[in-house]
Scaffold this motif. Structure first.
Motif, PDB file in Angstrom:
ATOM      1  N   ARG A   8       0.838  -1.181   0.000  1.00  0.00           N
ATOM      2  CA  ARG A   8       0.000   0.000   0.000  1.00  0.00           C
ATOM      3  C   ARG A   8       0.885   1.246   0.000  1.00  0.00           C
ATOM      4  O   ARG A   8       1.992   1.224   0.520  1.00  0.00           O
ATOM      5  CB  ARG A   8      -0.874   0.030   1.242  1.00  0.00           C
ATOM      6  N   ASN A 168      -7.667   0.395  -0.332  1.00  0.00           N
ATOM      7  CA  ASN A 168      -6.501   0.847   0.436  1.00  0.00           C
ATOM      8  C   ASN A 168      -6.868   1.925   1.450  1.00  0.00           C
ATOM      9  O   ASN A 168      -6.202   2.950   1.583  1.00  0.00           O
ATOM     10  CB  ASN A 168      -5.402   1.367  -0.498  1.00  0.00           C
ATOM     11  N   TYR A 259      -2.717  -7.685   4.512  1.00  0.00           N
ATOM     12  CA  TYR A 259      -3.512  -7.389   3.319  1.00  0.00           C
ATOM     13  C   TYR A 259      -3.034  -8.180   2.108  1.00  0.00           C
ATOM     14  O   TYR A 259      -3.801  -8.433   1.178  1.00  0.00           O
ATOM     15  CB  TYR A 259      -3.469  -5.887   3.025  1.00  0.00           C
TER      16      TYR A 259
END
Length: 268
Positions: A8, A168, A259
């Protein structure tokens, strides 16, 4: 499909919040706007101010009589405060959309005069909200100082798929009228949303009683990406200012990039 293995891109500036927890006058938008005028007067040096759900009326099913146009008096009031504060002002109001439907709509008033919105997806059927309002059909993410901010409204909190993060998200916002008898659910679900999304969560609830004698305990709060409490307001009637750390968020995601193993999905 998203490439979940990519890191991210975190924000690189801290984000300054003001959470406004207070009572609401039943079905009296003007009185509520004047009340918030007083509460907002002393706020300084923030980027985002969060108000409760249906903050001009209380949580009401009187959509026919209380709905405002998409850019009505409350929207203009919010934009004026946003310009004065140099900050985004957000909270939900009852709106009559261009297609004639009534929406529980979160307005995102920017200091530059732009007005965005998110329509509540999950309507509280135990209060017959689904009979008076039309649900939204899309998630919305707003960019603010490099932060990806995703707003949701009250009952949305109970639905993890809708609350999951395909964008995100750095900060989830819940604006709410969450009744006191179910405060335990509120206090347990909010940390879960922070943990599963690896993001901060800011949740603003009201206090007092509404015109249906429903009690609200407040419990507005701010949680970090591990679900740890940074603020819990209890039943105080006040404005709470805090700062979210960008470096702390980035460091945690680097240490614990869960994630990357998330299931990719698309919402229908």
């Amino acid at each position: 499909m998203r490439d979940l293995t990519l890191p991210r891109v975190p924000p690189n500036e801290d984000l300054r919040l003001a959470l406004v927890q207070t009572t609401l006058a039943w079905h009296d938008p003007q009185t509520n706007r004047e009340h918030f005028d007083e509460l907002l007067a002393d706020i300084q040096n923030v980027d985002l101010v969060v108000l409760p759900e249906m903050f001009t009326t209380g949580f009401s099913m009187a959509s026919l009589s209380l709905a405002e146009p998409e850019v009505g008096i409350t929207a203009e009031w919010m934009l004026a405060h946003a310009a004065r504060l140099g900050a985004v002002l957000t909270g939900s109001v009852i709106v009559r959309a261009e297609d004639g439907s009534h929406r529980n709509r979160l307005l995102w008033a920017q200091p530059d005069g732009e007005l965005g919105h998110y329509d509540k997806r999950h309507l509280f059927r135990m209060g017959n909200e689904h009979e008076h309002y039309t649900p939204g059909d899309r998630q919305v993410t707003f960019a603010l100082k490099g932060w990806q901010v995703r707003p949701l409204i009250c009952y949305d909190l109970r639905f993890p798929v809708w609350s999951r993060d395909p964008h995100n998200t750095d900060l989830l916002i819940y604006t709410a009228s969450w009744p006191a008898p179910r405060r335990q659910h509120w206090n347990r679900l909010l940390p879960a949303r922070a943990i599963e999304n690896l993001c901060y969560v800011a949740a603003v609830n009201r206090i007092g009683a509404d015109g249906n004698d429903v009690l609200y305990s407040g419990d507005s709060q701010l949680l970090d990406f591990q679900g740890d409490s940074l603020l819990c307001t209890g039943s105080a009637d006040a404005v709470f200012q805090l700062t979210l750390g960008a470096k702390e968020l980035a460091a945690y995601r680097t240490r614990f990039p869960a994630y990357r193993d998330a299931d990719d999905f698309q919402l229908g």
